[in-house]
Design an enzyme around this catalytic site. Structure first.
Site, PDB file in Angstrom:
ATOM      1  N   SER A 195      63.683  26.287  84.947  1.00 51.66           N
ATOM      2  CA  SER A 195      62.528  26.982  85.521  1.00 51.66           C
ATOM      3  C   SER A 195      62.807  28.459  85.770  1.00 51.66           C
ATOM      4  O   SER A 195      62.092  29.105  86.542  1.00 51.66           O
ATOM      5  CB  SER A 195      62.071  26.308  86.829  1.00 51.66           C
ATOM      6  OG  SER A 195      61.780  24.938  86.623  1.00 51.66           O
ATOM      7  N   ARG A 196      63.857  28.966  85.148  1.00 50.55           N
ATOM      8  CA  ARG A 196      64.250  30.371  85.307  1.00 50.55           C
ATOM      9  C   ARG A 196      64.611  30.711  86.757  1.00 50.55           C
ATOM     10  O   ARG A 196      64.590  31.873  87.153  1.00 50.55           O
ATOM     11  CB  ARG A 196      63.160  31.326  84.800  1.00 50.55           C
ATOM     12  CG  ARG A 196      62.924  31.283  83.285  1.00 50.55           C
ATOM     13  CD  ARG A 196      64.226  31.477  82.515  1.00 50.55           C
ATOM     14  NE  ARG A 196      64.055  31.767  81.112  1.00 50.55           N
ATOM     15  CZ  ARG A 196      64.241  30.888  80.122  1.00 50.55           C
ATOM     16  NH1 ARG A 196      64.566  29.640  80.396  1.00 50.55           N
ATOM     17  NH2 ARG A 196      64.106  31.254  78.857  1.00 50.55           N
TER      18      ARG A 196
END
Length: 225
Positions: A195-196
């Site tokens: 999800s960065r």
């Protein structure tokens, strides 16, 4: 090739599935952590894991290239170069630097900022003696960063110098060749996450000093991705 043939780079997006990099996994000081990640990259088969990008400046113009670290100790990161090269001249004029190791396969990078200082001649000679003979001769031949007529002239110059040193025994250190010790005062360890929501843990020197060698000299901070 059409101008837009490689335009959609979003298709290269990679999912990061690395486990969390928590504060409890971080070494007490940045050099030990850097060595740990270097060893892990080497064991994973990363090609030249000691390669890093080195940024210098001259008259406000940034310049960057990839060089090879030859040692990482509690004193700093060392590398060697032609002192008349662009990076050599820039470091002798302005010793502030930035750098970045990147091990893409492991979703890791290490960024650092600091200063550079010349290594003593004894350290330069000790390292030069370990280089392959052809690389030693190449150090004499290449006027690094300068314009040359063609490759053939460079090869011919190498052959002439090779014949010269074939009669002279060990190859001496060229007078224009040396090394630098990079002393970071800020080091950031980055590890990719899903999800960065990447992990970024930074060592920051309490005081800007020529050398920050002990854990007590560092403040550890977590940065937002």
């Amino acid at each position: 090739m059409a101008m837009d043939a490689y335009g959609d780079l979003n298709r290269l997006r990679v999912r990061y599935e690395t486990g969390p990099f928590n504060r409890s996994l971080l070494a007490d000081e940045p050099y030990a952590q850097l060595v740990e990640w270097l060893v892990a990259a080497e064991r994973a088969g990363v090609v030249e894991p000691n390669a890093f990008s080195l940024a210098t400046t001259l008259d406000g113009q940034p310049d960057v290239r990839v060089v090879l670290a030859k040692s990482v100790t509690s004193d700093g990161i060392s590398f060697f170069t032609n002192l008349n090269s662009a990076k050599g001249r820039q470091l002798l004029t302005n010793n502030r630097i930035a750098g970045c190791f990147a091990w893409i396969e492991q979703h890791r990078q290490v960024r650092f900022q600091g200063s550079a200082e010349r290594l003593p001649d004894t350290a330069v000679a000790d390292y030069f003696a370990t280089r392959p003979r052809d690389a030693q001769i190449g150090a004499w031949v290449s006027a690094q960063s300068s314009v040359i007529v063609d490759r053939e002239s460079l090869v011919e110059a190498y052959r002439r110098k090779e014949r010269e040193f074939d009669l002279a025994g060990p190859v001496p250190v060229p007078p224009h060749w040396g090394g630098f010790l990079l002393r970071p005062d800020l080091v950031e360890f980055w590890q990719g996450q899903p999800s960065r929501l990447h992990d970024r843990l930074r060592f920051r020197g309490r005081v800007q000093q020529p050398s920050l060698n002990t854990a007590g000299d560092w403040i550890v901070e977590r940065l937002a991705p």
